[in-house]
Design a protein around this motif. Structure first.
Motif, PDB file in Angstrom:
ATOM      1  N   SER A 141       0.942  -1.116   0.070  1.00  0.00           N
ATOM      2  CA  SER A 141       0.148  -0.038  -0.088  1.00  0.00           C
ATOM      3  C   SER A 141       0.931   1.303   0.084  1.00  0.00           C
ATOM      4  O   SER A 141       0.633   2.136  -0.881  1.00  0.00           O
ATOM      5  CB  SER A 141      -0.932  -0.145   1.254  1.00  0.00           C
ATOM      6  N   THR A 142       1.976   1.273   0.784  1.00  0.00           N
ATOM      7  CA  THR A 142       2.906   2.212   0.867  1.00  0.00           C
ATOM      8  C   THR A 142       3.508   2.640  -0.504  1.00  0.00           C
ATOM      9  O   THR A 142       3.670   3.832  -0.973  1.00  0.00           O
ATOM     10  CB  THR A 142       3.817   2.122   1.966  1.00  0.00           C
ATOM     11  N   LEU A 143       4.048   1.665  -1.035  1.00  0.00           N
ATOM     12  CA  LEU A 143       4.609   1.688  -2.466  1.00  0.00           C
ATOM     13  C   LEU A 143       3.684   2.133  -3.416  1.00  0.00           C
ATOM     14  O   LEU A 143       4.063   3.010  -4.125  1.00  0.00           O
ATOM     15  CB  LEU A 143       5.045   0.414  -2.912  1.00  0.00           C
ATOM     16  N   LEU A 149      -8.104   4.450   6.669  1.00  0.00           N
ATOM     17  CA  LEU A 149      -9.092   4.512   5.527  1.00  0.00           C
ATOM     18  C   LEU A 149      -9.666   5.935   5.395  1.00  0.00           C
ATOM     19  O   LEU A 149      -9.715   6.607   4.001  1.00  0.00           O
ATOM     20  CB  LEU A 149     -10.149   3.541   5.807  1.00  0.00           C
ATOM     21  N   ALA A 150     -10.002   6.698   6.329  1.00  0.00           N
ATOM     22  CA  ALA A 150     -10.639   7.936   6.255  1.00  0.00           C
ATOM     23  C   ALA A 150      -9.367   9.080   5.542  1.00  0.00           C
ATOM     24  O   ALA A 150      -9.915   9.770   4.689  1.00  0.00           O
ATOM     25  CB  ALA A 150     -11.118   8.326   7.563  1.00  0.00           C
ATOM     26  N   ALA A 151      -8.310   8.747   6.321  1.00  0.00           N
ATOM     27  CA  ALA A 151      -7.146   9.867   5.647  1.00  0.00           C
ATOM     28  C   ALA A 151      -7.111   9.380   4.223  1.00  0.00           C
ATOM     29  O   ALA A 151      -6.825  10.301   3.329  1.00  0.00           O
ATOM     30  CB  ALA A 151      -6.044   9.624   6.622  1.00  0.00           C
ATOM     31  N   GLN A 152      -6.899   8.308   3.817  1.00  0.00           N
ATOM     32  CA  GLN A 152      -6.718   8.048   2.388  1.00  0.00           C
ATOM     33  C   GLN A 152      -7.636   8.446   1.523  1.00  0.00           C
ATOM     34  O   GLN A 152      -7.496   9.059   0.506  1.00  0.00           O
ATOM     35  CB  GLN A 152      -6.137   6.530   2.171  1.00  0.00           C
ATOM     36  N   LEU A 153      -8.742   8.047   1.786  1.00  0.00           N
ATOM     37  CA  LEU A 153     -10.008   8.652   1.097  1.00  0.00           C
ATOM     38  C   LEU A 153     -10.123   9.987   0.965  1.00  0.00           C
ATOM     39  O   LEU A 153     -10.436  10.678  -0.202  1.00  0.00           O
ATOM     40  CB  LEU A 153     -11.526   7.875   1.648  1.00  0.00           C
ATOM     41  N   GLY A 154      -9.895  10.764   2.124  1.00  0.00           N
ATOM     42  CA  GLY A 154      -9.827  12.272   2.148  1.00  0.00           C
ATOM     43  C   GLY A 154      -8.692  12.931   1.082  1.00  0.00           C
ATOM     44  O   GLY A 154      -8.921  13.511   0.681  1.00  0.00           O
ATOM     45  N   THR A 155      -7.504  12.183   1.375  1.00  0.00           N
ATOM     46  CA  THR A 155      -6.343  12.645   0.632  1.00  0.00           C
ATOM     47  C   THR A 155      -6.829  12.522  -0.949  1.00  0.00           C
ATOM     48  O   THR A 155      -6.494  13.591  -1.875  1.00  0.00           O
ATOM     49  CB  THR A 155      -5.128  12.011   0.773  1.00  0.00           C
ATOM     50  N   ALA A 156      -7.270  11.526  -1.322  1.00  0.00           N
ATOM     51  CA  ALA A 156      -7.706  11.248  -2.720  1.00  0.00           C
ATOM     52  C   ALA A 156      -8.902  12.120  -3.187  1.00  0.00           C
ATOM     53  O   ALA A 156      -8.701  12.840  -4.286  1.00  0.00           O
ATOM     54  CB  ALA A 156      -8.367   9.878  -2.918  1.00  0.00           C
ATOM     55  N   LEU A 157      -9.766  12.609  -2.411  1.00  0.00           N
ATOM     56  CA  LEU A 157     -10.827  13.366  -2.637  1.00  0.00           C
ATOM     57  C   LEU A 157     -10.194  15.046  -2.913  1.00  0.00           C
ATOM     58  O   LEU A 157     -10.636  15.483  -3.858  1.00  0.00           O
ATOM     59  CB  LEU A 157     -11.982  13.325  -1.526  1.00  0.00           C
ATOM     60  N   PHE A 158      -9.541  15.414  -1.898  1.00  0.00           N
ATOM     61  CA  PHE A 158      -9.282  16.691  -1.941  1.00  0.00           C
ATOM     62  C   PHE A 158      -8.080  17.014  -2.825  1.00  0.00           C
ATOM     63  O   PHE A 158      -7.945  17.893  -3.602  1.00  0.00           O
ATOM     64  CB  PHE A 158      -8.721  16.999  -0.612  1.00  0.00           C
ATOM     65  N   ALA A 169      -6.224   2.708  -0.366  1.00  0.00           N
ATOM     66  CA  ALA A 169      -7.408   2.505   0.629  1.00  0.00           C
ATOM     67  C   ALA A 169      -7.943   1.157   0.489  1.00  0.00           C
ATOM     68  O   ALA A 169      -8.486   0.382   1.401  1.00  0.00           O
ATOM     69  CB  ALA A 169      -8.387   3.568   0.359  1.00  0.00           C
ATOM     70  N   VAL A 170      -8.230   0.699  -0.638  1.00  0.00           N
ATOM     71  CA  VAL A 170      -8.910  -0.580  -1.089  1.00  0.00           C
ATOM     72  C   VAL A 170      -7.903  -1.668  -0.647  1.00  0.00           C
ATOM     73  O   VAL A 170      -8.212  -2.697  -0.024  1.00  0.00           O
ATOM     74  CB  VAL A 170      -8.896  -0.826  -2.995  1.00  0.00           C
ATOM     75  N   VAL A 171      -6.530  -1.502  -0.579  1.00  0.00           N
ATOM     76  CA  VAL A 171      -5.634  -2.830  -0.232  1.00  0.00           C
ATOM     77  C   VAL A 171      -5.657  -2.787   1.431  1.00  0.00           C
ATOM     78  O   VAL A 171      -5.870  -3.831   1.926  1.00  0.00           O
ATOM     79  CB  VAL A 171      -4.204  -2.213  -0.514  1.00  0.00           C
ATOM     80  N   VAL A 172      -5.812  -1.422   2.052  1.00  0.00           N
ATOM     81  CA  VAL A 172      -6.254  -1.424   3.454  1.00  0.00           C
ATOM     82  C   VAL A 172      -7.485  -1.953   3.868  1.00  0.00           C
ATOM     83  O   VAL A 172      -7.337  -3.085   4.632  1.00  0.00           O
ATOM     84  CB  VAL A 172      -5.970  -0.336   4.083  1.00  0.00           C
ATOM     85  N   PHE A 173      -8.459  -1.673   3.058  1.00  0.00           N
ATOM     86  CA  PHE A 173      -9.866  -2.326   3.492  1.00  0.00           C
ATOM     87  C   PHE A 173      -9.920  -3.651   3.237  1.00  0.00           C
ATOM     88  O   PHE A 173     -10.628  -4.448   4.232  1.00  0.00           O
ATOM     89  CB  PHE A 173     -10.786  -1.462   2.657  1.00  0.00           C
ATOM     90  N   VAL A 174      -9.221  -4.263   2.364  1.00  0.00           N
ATOM     91  CA  VAL A 174      -9.465  -5.845   1.828  1.00  0.00           C
ATOM     92  C   VAL A 174      -8.396  -6.546   2.911  1.00  0.00           C
ATOM     93  O   VAL A 174      -8.661  -7.658   3.322  1.00  0.00           O
ATOM     94  CB  VAL A 174      -9.305  -6.003   0.414  1.00  0.00           C
ATOM     95  N   ARG A 175      -7.258  -6.124   2.977  1.00  0.00           N
ATOM     96  CA  ARG A 175      -6.035  -7.040   3.778  1.00  0.00           C
ATOM     97  C   ARG A 175      -5.711  -6.592   4.904  1.00  0.00           C
ATOM     98  O   ARG A 175      -4.985  -7.339   5.664  1.00  0.00           O
ATOM     99  CB  ARG A 175      -4.938  -6.760   2.748  1.00  0.00           C
TER     100      ARG A 175
END
Length: 438
Positions: free
Chosen positions: A28-30, A89-98, A187-193
Motif C-alpha cells: 500500500s505504501t509503495l 482509510l478515512a485519511a486516504q480517502l480524504g487525501t484522494a478526494l481533496f 485504501a482498497v488494499v487496506v480495506f481488504v487486507r
C-alpha cells in the motif's frame, strides 16, 4: 552458486519473519508513493501553469505544512480512540478526494484552503501506519520493518518523480487525478487486507492514570527525543529548499541540481537494506548520535562546495547515509517508547516534529541564507547535528542503554499490561523511560 546462496540468505535475513499484514501495508505504501505526484510538482504547477507568484506558491506550501502539523495530533488521538484501520482509510480517502478537487480548483483563496485540506489528510496516515507496524511486528524486528517501509517510500517517490514530468506534458490535471487514483488503490488494499490492530483496552484500575495527550507531553524523555528530531528535521528540510537556492547562486544549473539531489533517493534505494542489517543489533543511542553527525556535518560541508557540483554531490552522500541510519532506528525507538494503548498519540506527537519542520525549516533557512550568508546557514546545520548527537548520547547514558537487542528498560510511569496478559503480568511498555538500547 555461492553468490546465489549469499543473495538468498541476505533476502531471507532482510525480509523473512515479518507478518503478512506488514507486507500488504508495504505494498500500500509503495503504490501510494508511486502515485505521489502533486506534492512534488505543486509549486511548479502554481507558478508555471497557473501563473501565480513564487510568494503565493510558498504560502500554499506553508499552508500544506500547517495542515500536516494540525493532523498529527488529531490523527494520533483518532488512531487510539477510533482505531488504526478506520483512521487510515478515512485519511486516504480524504487525501484522494481533496487531491482530485485541487486539480479543478481556481482562485487563490480556494486553492489555499484545499491545499491545507490535502496536507491535513495526507499526513493523517502517518500515525496510523506507524502504530500498525508497532502493533503487528515484534520488537526485535521493528527497526527492520520501519527500514523496509522507508525504503518503499523512497523507491516509489524516486520512480514517481522520474515519470511525473512526462505526465505533466499532457496537462497537470493528469497528475492530480493519477495521484488521487493511487491513493484510492491504497485504501482498497487496506480495506481488504489490513485488519484492525489496536490492542483491546484493558480494564482500568482505580489508581491507574489515563493515557491522554497530557501524558505524552509530560513524558520528558519522549519529548526530548521529539525535540532532537525537530532539530534534525529542520536541517534535512534545507535539502529541498535553501540548498537549491545556494547552488543557484554559485552558478550550478538546474540540471546539475537535479542530478545532485537525485543522488539522495538513489543511495537510499541502494544502501537502506544493507545498512539496516548492520545497524539492527547495535546501540540505539550510538547509531542516532552517529546519524546526527552525518546529517549535521553533511550539510555543514556544503559551505566548502562553492561552484563544484561534485563536492555538493559528496555532501549529499554524507547526509544521506545519516538519514538512512537515523530514520528506521528512530522509528524503532519511538515504537518502544509508546505504550500499546497510546501508540497513536505518541506517533502523532512524533509526526508533529516533522510537520513543524516542513513549516518552519524553509523560512528559517531562507532568512539565514539571505541575511547571514551561506557559511552561517551551513555552519548552523553542523551545530544542530552536533547538539542532537550529544543529546542522544546523554539520553542513552541516563537510561543505561545496552548495545544489543534486549527488553525495554522500565522505571515508573503508566504501566500498560499486554492484551490478554494474566493478572500481575509485566507491562508491555511503560511511558517515561527509554528502552534498553536508547
Amino acid at each position: 552458486m555461492l553468490v546465489t546462496a549469499r543473495f538468498r540468505r541476505m533476502v531471507q535475513e532482510t525480509a523473512g519473519g515479518l507478518p503478512r499484514q506488514f507486507w500488504w501495508l508495504w505494498v500500500s505504501t509503495l503504490v501510494n508513493r508511486l502515485g505521489a505526484f502533486v506534492v512534488t510538482f505543486l509549486a511548479l504547477y502554481l507558478t508555471s501553469s497557473r501563473g501565480y507568484s513564487a510568494s503565493y506558491a510558498g504560502l500554499v506550501a506553508a499552508l500544506f505544512g500547517l495542515g500536516s502539523a494540525a493532523s498529527s495530533i488529531v490523527a494520533g488521538v483518532l488512531t487510539d480512540r477510533v482505531g488504526r484501520r478506520p483512521t487510515l482509510l478515512a485519511a486516504q480517502l480524504g487525501t484522494a478526494l481533496f487531491t482530485a478537487v485541487l486539480g479543478f480548483t481556481d482562485g487563490q483563496a480556494a486553492i489555499a484552503v484545499v491545499a491545507f485540506l490535502v496536507g491535513f489528510c495526507n499526513n493523517a496516515t502517518r500515525p496510523a501506519i506507524s502504530a500498525i507496524i508497532a502493533d503487528i511486528v515484534p520488537a526485535a524486528d521493528r527497526v527492520r520493518a520501519y527500514s523496509l517501509n522507508f525504503w518503499a517510500i523512497n523507491l516509489g517517490f524516486g520512480l514517481s518523480s522520474a515519470v511525473a514530468g512526462l505526465i505533466a506534458t499532457h496537462g497537470y490535471l493528469a497528475l492530480f487525478l493519477l495521484d488521487a487514483l493511487s491513493t484510492v488503490l491504497c485504501a482498497v488494499v487496506v480495506f481488504v487486507r489490513i485488519p484492525e490492530t489496536r490492542p483491546d483496552a484493558p480494564a482500568a484500575k482505580a489508581d491507574e492514570p489515563a493515557v491522554g495527550l497530557g501524558t505524552v507531553f509530560r513524558d520528558r524523555r519522549f519529548m526530548a527525543v521529539v525535540g532532537l528530531t525537530l532539530l534534525l528535521a529542520l536541517v534535512l528540510q534545507q535539502g529541498s529548499t535553501t540548498l537549491a537556492v545556494d547552488m543557484g547562486r554559485w552558478g550550478i544549473t538546474s540540471t546539475e541540481y537535479g542530478l545532485v539531489i537525485g543522488l539522495n533517493g538513489l543511495l537510499i534505494v541502494l544502501l537502506q537494506i544493507p545498512l539496516t542489517r548492520w545497524v539492527e543489533n547495535r546501540s540505539r543511542s550510538a547509531m542516532l548520535a552517529a546519524a546526527s553527525l552525518f546529517i549535521g556535518w553533511g550539510f555543514g560541508m556544503t559551505a566548502l562546495a562553492g561552484s563544484s557540483a561534485w563536492i555538493y554531490a559528496l555532501t549529499v552522500a554524507v547526509w544521506t547515509v545519516g538519514e538512512i541510519l537515523y530514520t528506521p532506528t528512530l522509528m524503532g525507538l519511538i515504537a518502544e517508547l509508546s505504550p500499546a494503548r497510546a501508540r497513536g498519540r505518541y506517533q502523532g506527537v512524533y509526526s508533529l516534529s516533522w510537520s513543524l519542520a516542513s513549516f518552519l525549516g524553509p523560512a528559517a533557512g531562507g532568512v539565514l541564507l539571505e541575511r547571514a550568508g551561506s557559511g552561517v546557514l551551513w555552519g548552523a546545520c553542523g551545530v544542530c547535528g552536533t547538539v542532537a548527537a550529544a543529546g542522544y548520547l546523554l539520553l542513552g547514558k541516563r537510561t543505561g542503554a545496552a548495545t544489543g537487542p534486549g527488553p525495554v528498560a522500565v522505571v515508573e510511569a503508566v504501566a500498560v499490561p499486554a492484551p490478554g496478559a494474566a493478572p500481575g503480568a509485566a507491562p508491555a511498555a511503560e511511558v517515561g523511560q527509554a528502552p534498553a538500547r536508547a
